[in-house]
Scaffold this motif. Structure first.
Motif, PDB file in Angstrom:
ATOM      1  N   VAL A 232       4.157  18.569 -24.216  1.00 52.49           N
ATOM      2  CA  VAL A 232       5.084  17.331 -24.621  1.00 52.49           C
ATOM      3  C   VAL A 232       6.364  17.503 -24.600  1.00 52.49           C
ATOM      4  O   VAL A 232       6.847  18.625 -25.213  1.00 52.49           O
ATOM      5  N   PHE A 233       7.240  16.444 -24.299  1.00 53.18           N
ATOM      6  CA  PHE A 233       8.527  16.516 -24.271  1.00 53.18           C
ATOM      7  C   PHE A 233       9.104  15.540 -25.074  1.00 53.18           C
ATOM      8  O   PHE A 233       8.861  14.422 -25.449  1.00 53.18           O
TER       9      PHE A 233
ATOM     10  N   VAL B 119       6.898  11.743 -21.201  1.00 53.70           N
ATOM     11  CA  VAL B 119       6.644  12.316 -22.392  1.00 53.70           C
ATOM     12  C   VAL B 119       5.503  13.292 -22.636  1.00 53.70           C
ATOM     13  O   VAL B 119       5.243  13.922 -23.670  1.00 53.70           O
ATOM     14  N   SER B 120       4.648  13.247 -21.787  1.00 58.20           N
ATOM     15  CA  SER B 120       3.500  14.448 -21.725  1.00 58.20           C
ATOM     16  C   SER B 120       2.856  14.629 -20.364  1.00 58.20           C
ATOM     17  O   SER B 120       2.988  13.489 -19.585  1.00 58.20           O
TER      18      SER B 120
ATOM     19  N   SER C 276       4.238  -0.070 -23.090  1.00 54.52           N
ATOM     20  CA  SER C 276       5.421   0.475 -22.566  1.00 54.52           C
ATOM     21  C   SER C 276       5.160   1.796 -21.930  1.00 54.52           C
ATOM     22  O   SER C 276       6.219   2.395 -21.548  1.00 54.52           O
ATOM     23  N   SER C 277       3.912   2.172 -21.650  1.00 49.34           N
ATOM     24  CA  SER C 277       3.811   3.386 -21.046  1.00 49.34           C
ATOM     25  C   SER C 277       2.541   3.279 -20.074  1.00 49.34           C
ATOM     26  O   SER C 277       1.703   2.320 -20.032  1.00 49.34           O
ATOM     27  N   VAL C 278       2.381   4.312 -19.202  1.00 48.61           N
ATOM     28  CA  VAL C 278       1.521   4.510 -18.115  1.00 48.61           C
ATOM     29  C   VAL C 278       1.232   5.829 -18.048  1.00 48.61           C
ATOM     30  O   VAL C 278       2.040   6.704 -18.011  1.00 48.61           O
ATOM     31  N   THR C 279      -0.078   6.005 -17.915  1.00 50.73           N
ATOM     32  CA  THR C 279      -0.689   7.264 -17.770  1.00 50.73           C
ATOM     33  C   THR C 279      -1.383   7.379 -16.409  1.00 50.73           C
ATOM     34  O   THR C 279      -2.171   6.472 -15.951  1.00 50.73           O
TER      35      THR C 279
ATOM     36  N   GLN D 221      -6.577  18.775 -11.031  1.00 54.05           N
ATOM     37  CA  GLN D 221      -6.168  17.489 -11.485  1.00 54.05           C
ATOM     38  C   GLN D 221      -5.377  17.293 -12.810  1.00 54.05           C
ATOM     39  O   GLN D 221      -5.550  18.117 -13.718  1.00 54.05           O
ATOM     40  N   GLY D 222      -4.322  16.645 -12.423  1.00 54.47           N
ATOM     41  CA  GLY D 222      -3.497  16.457 -13.582  1.00 54.47           C
ATOM     42  C   GLY D 222      -3.032  15.193 -13.955  1.00 54.47           C
ATOM     43  O   GLY D 222      -3.654  14.210 -13.487  1.00 54.47           O
ATOM     44  N   HIS D 223      -2.139  14.727 -14.892  1.00 52.91           N
ATOM     45  CA  HIS D 223      -1.885  13.479 -15.485  1.00 52.91           C
ATOM     46  C   HIS D 223      -0.473  13.488 -16.236  1.00 52.91           C
ATOM     47  O   HIS D 223       0.253  14.708 -16.279  1.00 52.91           O
ATOM     48  N   PHE D 224       0.087  12.441 -15.849  1.00 50.25           N
ATOM     49  CA  PHE D 224       1.555  12.450 -16.367  1.00 50.25           C
ATOM     50  C   PHE D 224       1.836  11.044 -17.142  1.00 50.25           C
ATOM     51  O   PHE D 224       1.147   9.997 -16.924  1.00 50.25           O
ATOM     52  N   THR D 225       2.265  11.002 -18.323  1.00 48.85           N
ATOM     53  CA  THR D 225       2.379   9.823 -19.081  1.00 48.85           C
ATOM     54  C   THR D 225       3.862   9.522 -19.033  1.00 48.85           C
ATOM     55  O   THR D 225       4.657  10.410 -19.508  1.00 48.85           O
TER      56      THR D 225
END
Lengths: 167, 167, 167, 167
Positions: free
Chosen positions: C94-95, D89-90, D117-120, D136-140
């Motif tokens: 987490v950033f 953010v993560s 205001s966010s997308v994962t 498999q990864g994720h980005f928010t």
């Protein structure tokens, strides 16, 4: 492929520039290596040497206020057309010994040549405590007008001062 | 600092090797750029060019069975003492135009010089569809005995064949 | 895309783990950032945080003799079939704030969870002098037999000792 | 440490998210691996997976005009104070199998969650021809006003459209 021979015989090294000692450089910085720097041979990948060389030169220029990060002074077509911008036009490196993570690398910086609109920096990379370099590289920056991309007529004053301080 | 001038005037380029056209290279591979390749100036960082050059040459050697990844044939003191191992002793690059993510880069590979125990590869990096190179670099590999680190008396046969196929 | 918000409002941060202070970590190391670490937004690219986290954990393990670099003990099918090998099965970060070149980053290491064959490390990354972390990440290593790839029945003794020393 | 287990037993994998098949992703891109991606274990370093995930998501957003590279629209305090800016953010990743240079990696992109205001984004990385993912990864991403750094009240229209097209 890995960035250096561990112990190349003198015959092989004969065609290459001689290694410069630590006192050939007037400014030093240090950088820790990273796990990802090692390639499959267990030594720093050759591209990492260039990353260290680039970082060392720019760290010197930043410390001397001779380089402004674009974030601090964001570039826009209107404001930067007359600003001088350094671009790398050539670089190179000779590899004498290999380096590896973990461990710090000392980078010595010197100026090899100053032209009307260009500077060639040379950087020696030394393992911690080593008296002979693992590698020595060079970078030639040409300073151009950000707008026209034509070389500047003279080096920007902060850069000229930073270069003079290294000589 | 970024790896290339976007449009350096001819005056600046005069001191550098002339750009070679696409047909100067006998083998090509392609690589997608990555977000992290761009530096603060929005162009490929100069170290990325070396990573692309290195990958292109090794991809050619792997395709010709002239390079064996150490994982496939793990190195141990006993088994590798006589094996030939390529080490990079010098490299360099001149930058003509900048490249940037997103987009693919075509890398042309040629052999510039073959010695008793060494090979110098030259690589031209071209933006997709470009007829002139953004950069051209070179790598000199010296092949040494893995144990003694002394240069080999002749290039390993698969490597010699791969080199001949490029000429 | 860049690896951190410079100053996300508290509303956004509410769904994320709370930042841990410096004293939450029992072991520290430091690493200089590099020019190429900054992406087009002028901050460390998010992948760089993982490189720093990985390097910090492994530097601790190397210092405790709980990790042997494969070069020092080259892997061969015969000799490593029973050896334990750590593999990363998951990681995350987490950033909170962004970091940027130039400047050093302090990395604090702690152990979050120890299982029969696995260890989860947590790492906090702090800008020089900062009391709150820019990012905090975790890595879960599972230790497997190098030959069978099945999890070990118990953690290797040097690793168990290194983990215990962090608790 | 390397980014994946080559063949972790099912027991170990039980605690992790199940691997999603190729048809779980609605958009694909491909990227060639590089020599420097392999670490000392001969597989892609775990940070490289994040670089591929990041590049894949951004390549999709760029193709949909939902992301503008800062070079094309340089940021200045005056012009960007109201613009929306995506910040990570993560992120996280689970590793099922290892990947290695040479070879291409297919990256599938999907949207896991859309907030005010966010997308994962979730990304699956597959070796060429593989039906199960290596990782498999994720980005928010949280979208904030460039000036105030406060989350936007609604996603920018091009981004909302790009996200909808993936659903």
């Amino acid at each position: 492929m890995r960035g250096a021979a561990r112990a190349l015989s003198s015959a092989t090294a004969a065609n290459r520039p001689a290694p410069r000692a630590r006192d050939a450089y007037s400014w030093y910085t240090s950088c820790e290596t990273r796990w990802a720097d090692n390639d499959v041979y267990g030594h720093l990948n050759n591209t990492v040497y260039y990353a260290l060389i680039d970082s060392a030169v720019n760290r010197y220029l930043l410390a001397r206020s001779a380089l402004t990060l674009p974030v601090a002074a964001p570039a826009s077509p209107a404001t930067t057309s007359d600003a001088a911008l350094g671009v790398v036009v050539s670089s190179g490196c000779v590899f004498f010994h290999s380096l590896a993570y973990p461990g710090a690398v000392d980078a010595g910086v010197r100026v090899a040549r100053v032209g009307t609109s260009s500077v060639t920096f040379e950087v020696g990379l030394f393992g911690a405590g080593a008296t002979t370099p693992a590698a020595q590289g060079h970078f030639t920056h040409v300073y151009v007008h950000a707008g026209s991309r034509r070389p500047v007529a003279r080096l920007p004053a902060p850069l000229a001062a930073a270069v003079a301080a290294l000589a």
